[in-house]
Write a protein that holds these residues in place. Structure first.
Motif, short mmCIF file in Angstrom:
data_model
loop_
_atom_site.label_atom_id
_atom_site.label_comp_id
_atom_site.label_asym_id
_atom_site.label_seq_id
_atom_site.Cartn_x
_atom_site.Cartn_y
_atom_site.Cartn_z
N ALA A 60 0.83 -1.21 0.00
CA ALA A 60 0.00 0.00 0.00
C ALA A 60 0.87 1.26 0.00
CB ALA A 60 -0.92 -0.02 1.22
N ILE A 61 1.97 1.26 0.77
CA ILE A 61 2.85 2.44 0.82
C ILE A 61 3.50 2.65 -0.55
CG2 ILE A 61 4.95 3.38 1.85
CD1 ILE A 61 2.92 3.42 3.94
N ALA A 62 3.98 1.55 -1.16
CA ALA A 62 4.61 1.68 -2.48
C ALA A 62 3.61 2.20 -3.50
CB ALA A 62 5.16 0.33 -2.93
N ASP A 63 2.38 1.65 -3.42
CA ASP A 63 1.33 2.09 -4.34
C ASP A 63 1.05 3.58 -4.13
OD1 ASP A 63 -0.84 1.52 -6.23
OD2 ASP A 63 -2.12 2.02 -4.54
N SER A 64 1.02 3.99 -2.86
CA SER A 64 0.75 5.39 -2.55
C SER A 64 1.87 6.29 -3.06
CB SER A 64 0.59 5.52 -1.03
OG SER A 64 0.67 6.86 -0.64
N ALA A 65 3.11 5.81 -2.96
CA ALA A 65 4.26 6.64 -3.35
C ALA A 65 4.34 6.85 -4.87
CB ALA A 65 5.55 6.00 -2.85
N THR A 66 3.58 6.06 -5.64
CA THR A 66 3.61 6.29 -7.09
C THR A 66 3.02 7.65 -7.45
OG1 THR A 66 1.48 5.20 -7.33
CG2 THR A 66 3.42 3.85 -7.70
N CYS A 67 2.31 8.29 -6.49
CA CYS A 67 1.71 9.59 -6.78
C CYS A 67 2.78 10.62 -7.15
CB CYS A 67 0.89 10.08 -5.60
SG CYS A 67 1.88 10.50 -4.18
N ALA B 62 -0.69 -11.50 -14.76
CA ALA B 62 -1.98 -11.44 -15.44
C ALA B 62 -2.78 -10.23 -14.96
CB ALA B 62 -2.76 -12.72 -15.17
N ALA B 63 -2.66 -9.91 -13.67
CA ALA B 63 -3.37 -8.74 -13.16
C ALA B 63 -2.87 -7.49 -13.88
CB ALA B 63 -3.16 -8.61 -11.65
N TRP B 64 -1.56 -7.44 -14.11
CA TRP B 64 -1.01 -6.28 -14.80
C TRP B 64 -1.53 -6.22 -16.24
CZ3 TRP B 64 0.25 -1.68 -14.52
CH2 TRP B 64 1.01 -1.03 -15.50
N ASP B 65 -1.58 -7.37 -16.91
CA ASP B 65 -2.10 -7.39 -18.27
C ASP B 65 -3.57 -6.99 -18.27
OD1 ASP B 65 -1.18 -7.70 -20.84
OD2 ASP B 65 -1.88 -9.76 -21.05
N HIS B 149 -11.19 -5.65 -13.85
CA HIS B 149 -12.28 -4.99 -13.15
C HIS B 149 -11.83 -3.82 -12.30
CE1 HIS B 149 -15.94 -6.85 -14.26
NE2 HIS B 149 -15.40 -8.06 -14.18
N THR B 150 -10.65 -3.94 -11.67
CA THR B 150 -10.24 -2.87 -10.75
C THR B 150 -9.47 -1.77 -11.46
OG1 THR B 150 -8.19 -4.00 -10.23
CG2 THR B 150 -10.08 -4.50 -8.83
N SER B 151 -8.74 -2.12 -12.51
CA SER B 151 -7.85 -1.16 -13.21
C SER B 151 -6.83 -0.57 -12.26
CB SER B 151 -8.65 -0.03 -13.86
OG SER B 151 -9.68 -0.53 -14.63
N GLN B 152 -6.56 -1.21 -11.13
CA GLN B 152 -5.65 -0.64 -10.13
C GLN B 152 -4.35 -1.43 -10.10
OE1 GLN B 152 -6.23 1.98 -8.29
NE2 GLN B 152 -8.42 2.30 -8.67
N PRO B 153 -3.21 -0.78 -10.37
CA PRO B 153 -1.94 -1.52 -10.38
C PRO B 153 -1.59 -2.17 -9.05
CG PRO B 153 -1.69 0.59 -11.46
CD PRO B 153 -3.06 0.59 -10.86
N ILE B 154 -2.14 -1.70 -7.94
CA ILE B 154 -1.76 -2.32 -6.65
C ILE B 154 -2.11 -3.81 -6.64
CG2 ILE B 154 -3.89 -1.78 -5.43
CD1 ILE B 154 -2.20 -1.44 -2.92
N TYR B 155 -3.10 -4.21 -7.45
CA TYR B 155 -3.49 -5.62 -7.45
C TYR B 155 -2.43 -6.51 -8.08
CZ TYR B 155 -7.83 -4.31 -5.43
OH TYR B 155 -8.75 -3.83 -4.55
N VAL B 156 -1.48 -5.91 -8.80
CA VAL B 156 -0.33 -6.68 -9.29
C VAL B 156 0.43 -7.25 -8.09
CG1 VAL B 156 1.81 -6.58 -10.63
CG2 VAL B 156 -0.16 -5.22 -11.32
N GLY B 157 0.37 -6.55 -6.94
CA GLY B 157 1.00 -7.04 -5.72
C GLY B 157 0.04 -7.82 -4.85
N VAL B 158 -1.23 -7.40 -4.83
CA VAL B 158 -2.18 -8.03 -3.90
C VAL B 158 -2.57 -9.43 -4.38
CG1 VAL B 158 -4.48 -7.85 -2.90
CG2 VAL B 158 -3.04 -5.82 -3.07
N VAL B 159 -2.78 -9.59 -5.70
CA VAL B 159 -3.18 -10.91 -6.22
C VAL B 159 -2.16 -12.00 -5.84
CG1 VAL B 159 -3.53 -12.24 -8.34
CG2 VAL B 159 -4.73 -10.10 -8.02
N PRO B 160 -0.83 -11.77 -6.06
CA PRO B 160 0.12 -12.82 -5.66
C PRO B 160 0.05 -13.19 -4.19
CG PRO B 160 1.22 -11.18 -6.99
CD PRO B 160 -0.16 -10.67 -6.75
N VAL B 161 -0.10 -12.18 -3.32
CA VAL B 161 -0.14 -12.49 -1.88
C VAL B 161 -1.36 -13.34 -1.56
CG1 VAL B 161 -0.30 -11.50 0.42
CG2 VAL B 161 1.16 -10.41 -1.27
#
Lengths: 209, 391
Positions: A60-67, B62-65, B149-161
């Motif tokens: 979450a912090i890394a994602d936030s820092a992309t701003c 895949a999330a990133w794609d 569905h989310t279009s959010q790059p953070i899920y590139v990290g969340v999906v693997p976890v």
């Protein structure tokens, strides 16, 4: 009342809600490991899992820092450096929030050390790699340390699997401190080169007609 | 058509998936202890354990794609291509992973053969990689849908976890449908179950269909309803079967060859080449036990179904090249303790612990070339066990 609006903008742009959710996720994982839900084999894995849970906060912090690579942040009138420092303080406060919630049987020092390592690594990777690679790498550090670095019960984990080390480990503390210092330094430094610039894994959507 | 396929290959995660799959699977196999190479089943089954790390990584990619695809969602939806484009990218990813995975498994099988293991993988052993690729396809589908569905790059990290946690959780609670392999000990006398593998495959396909059908936006709701129903049906049927199934492996009676007496040593074909070393290793211990008046051990065998009083099962051969002595010693100890019906009484328990400690000490003495001596209290412990286990 313009400052209320400013706070709203910061909350949204820095995705602070998401950081809150990530802290909640760590708390949930700790609660499940420690709580009333009956998880078979819990005793054998809980000791390995709780030090890895702060990975949610790091993401979450890394994602936030992309701003800070976004136009609106780069062209804002206030000092970029000041805002980056504020972001580091936000990260520090989040790590402290995690340490307060440390479950019984877990060491607060290890929580701070591991969360610091992962958050620092996040700042560092975000500047060195493009965003998807950075996030994927942060996410895979704990699984790889766990799967490849743990030994049979009673044997100390591998030297490089620092997230699993006990509180007294000098290697882990040093690595964590180094990650924090390097991470903050790369965040503050304007022209850190991005090693892996490609935006998509292979080829680009716009490279060919 | 070929031109389109090539374009799709180049622009999806397929090339990266191809390299990541081969590299990571081989690394996760060869960077671990290499005992599985002794047995073909064990080698392939342990190769499959690499999915624990590969599935999360593929999910993240895949999330990133999916996030990238979703940036053109408006165009796809307006033209009615949303589902088709996501499915095409996913299918290309699955194809690359499947090819790469098969090559990796082939390399491991070749390495096993090269290290002296007789024969090449049979159909059943080769089959176990199919559910593994199914699991990876499921992870890819989850990644695509979450990213789309989310279009959010953070899920590139969340999906693997999340994917990693699900797999690890399933290993802890023995859920048969989110894991495909990995054994820490010999698999002689075990065989992968064909029906469980097939049900896993149905489960992963059903899950993928269900996940991908959720990527449809806009028109053609009726087609989506059919896919959702089919996916749910497949998940429910195979899930029920897998929940009821008792493990992914079944016990078989392996084809062992028995030679010698006092004790008779029964080994499966893969271990035939270690026979001479086992005989040498067991000699001093058996002699020492004879001198102490302990009843003679009848047989040391790898047949898991044939374990009775005086018969030791050779369960695992860790670090076989370094010290087969410890393996044999461990098996002899098992012969005394495991076949003992009343071993939970306190005096038998104490005696067993004493014997175990002595055997391992004795064998480090053998390694250094010293003779084995049985202290009085150890001889007494052997007699306690022998009396309890034969009456």
């Amino acid at each position: 009342m313009h400052y209320v609006r400013s706070i709203q903008v910061v909350l949204k742009r820095w995705r602070i809600g998401r950081i809150g959710v990530s802290i909640g996720a760590v708390w949930l994982v700790w609660g499940l490991l420690d709580g009333p839900l009956d998880v078979p084999g819990r005793d054998s894995i809980a000791a390995d899992v709780w030090p890895l849970a702060p990975v949610f906060l790091a993401l979450a912090i890394a994602d936030s820092a992309t701003c800070f690579s976004h136009e609106t942040e780069r062209t804002a009138s206030r000092s970029l450096r000041g805002r980056k420092l504020a972001h580091v303080c936000l990260a520090g406060a989040s790590v402290l929030a995690l340490s307060v919630m440390t479950p019984a049987g877990a060491a607060t020092g290890v929580v701070i050390r591991n969360a610091g390592f992962l958050v620092g690594l996040g700042y560092l990777l975000l500047r060195l790699l493009s965003r998807p690679y950075a996030l994927l790498t942060i996410a895979m550090v704990p699984p790889i340390m766990w799967i490849m670095g743990t030994q049979p019960p009673g044997v100390a984990p591998a030297d490089w699997a620092i997230l699993l080390h006990p509180k007294s480990s000098i290697v882990a503390t040093t690595a964590s401190a180094a990650a924090v210092v390097l991470g903050i330094a790369t965040l503050m430094h304007e022209s850190t080169p991005q090693i892996l610039r490609i935006r998509t894994p292979f080829g680009s959507r716009t490279s060919r007609p | 058509m070929m031109g389109m396929a090539w374009l799709l290959f180049r622009r999806s995660i397929a090339p990266f998936a191809l390299i990541a799959t081969l590299g990571l699977m081989l690394a996760s196999f060869f960077l671990r202890p290499l005992e599985p190479l002794i047995e073909m089943t064990w080698a392939i089954y342990n190769f499959n354990f690499g999915t624990v790390l590969l599935a999360p990584i593929l999910g993240g990619l895949a999330a990133w794609d999916g996030v990238r695809l979703s940036s053109a969602r408006g165009i796809f939806v307006a033209r009615g291509h949303a589902l088709r484009s996501v499915v095409a990218h996913w299918a290309m990813g699955v194809l690359s992973v499947a090819v790469s995975y098969a090559v990796g498994a082939g390399l491991v099988a070749f390495a096993a053969h090269n290290s002296g293991t007789p024969a090449f993988p049979g159909a059943l052993q080769a089959w176990t990689i199919v559910p593994a690729v199914g699991l990876l396809s499921f992870a890819l589908a989850i990644g695509y849908v979450v990213g789309w569905h989310t279009s959010q790059p953070i899920y590139v990290g969340v999906v693997p976890v999340i994917v990693f946690s699900a797999i690890i959780f399933s290993y802890t609670v023995n859920l048969n449908f989110v894991r495909v392999g990995g054994a820490t000990a010999s698999m002689v006398s075990l065989r992968p179950r064909l029906d469980v593998g097939a049900a896993q495959l149905v489960f992963y396909i059903g899950g993928s269909v269900l996940a991908l059908s959720m990527a449809a936006g806009g028109r053609r709701l009726s087609a989506r309803a059919g896919a959702v129903a089919a996916g749910l049906g497949a998940l429910a049927l195979s899930g029920a079967f897998l929940l009821a199934a008792d493990g992914t492996l079944e016990t078989i009676s392996p084809d062992v060859r028995c030679v010698g007496d006092g004790p008779e040593l029964c080994l499966s074909p893969e271990y035939e080449r270690f026979r001479a070393r086992f005989v040498t290793a067991s000699g001093p211990l058996v002699e020492a036990l004879d001198l102490a008046g302990v009843p003679k051990l009848e047989r040391l065998t790898q047949n898991g179904l044939d374990v009775g009083v005086g018969i030791g099962f050779i369960p695992m051969l860790r670090a076989i090249d370094e010290n087969p002595e410890v393996v044999v010693a461990g098996s002899i100890v098992n012969a005394f303790t495991n076949s003992c019906r009343s071993r939970d009484t306190e005096d038998v328990w104490d005696a067993s612990s004493l014997v175990v400690r002595w055997v391992y000490d004795a064998y480090s003495a053998v390694e250094q070339g010293d003779a084995i001596a049985i202290p009085d209290e150890v001889a007494e412990a052997f007699r306690v066990i022998a009396i309890q286990c034969t009456t």
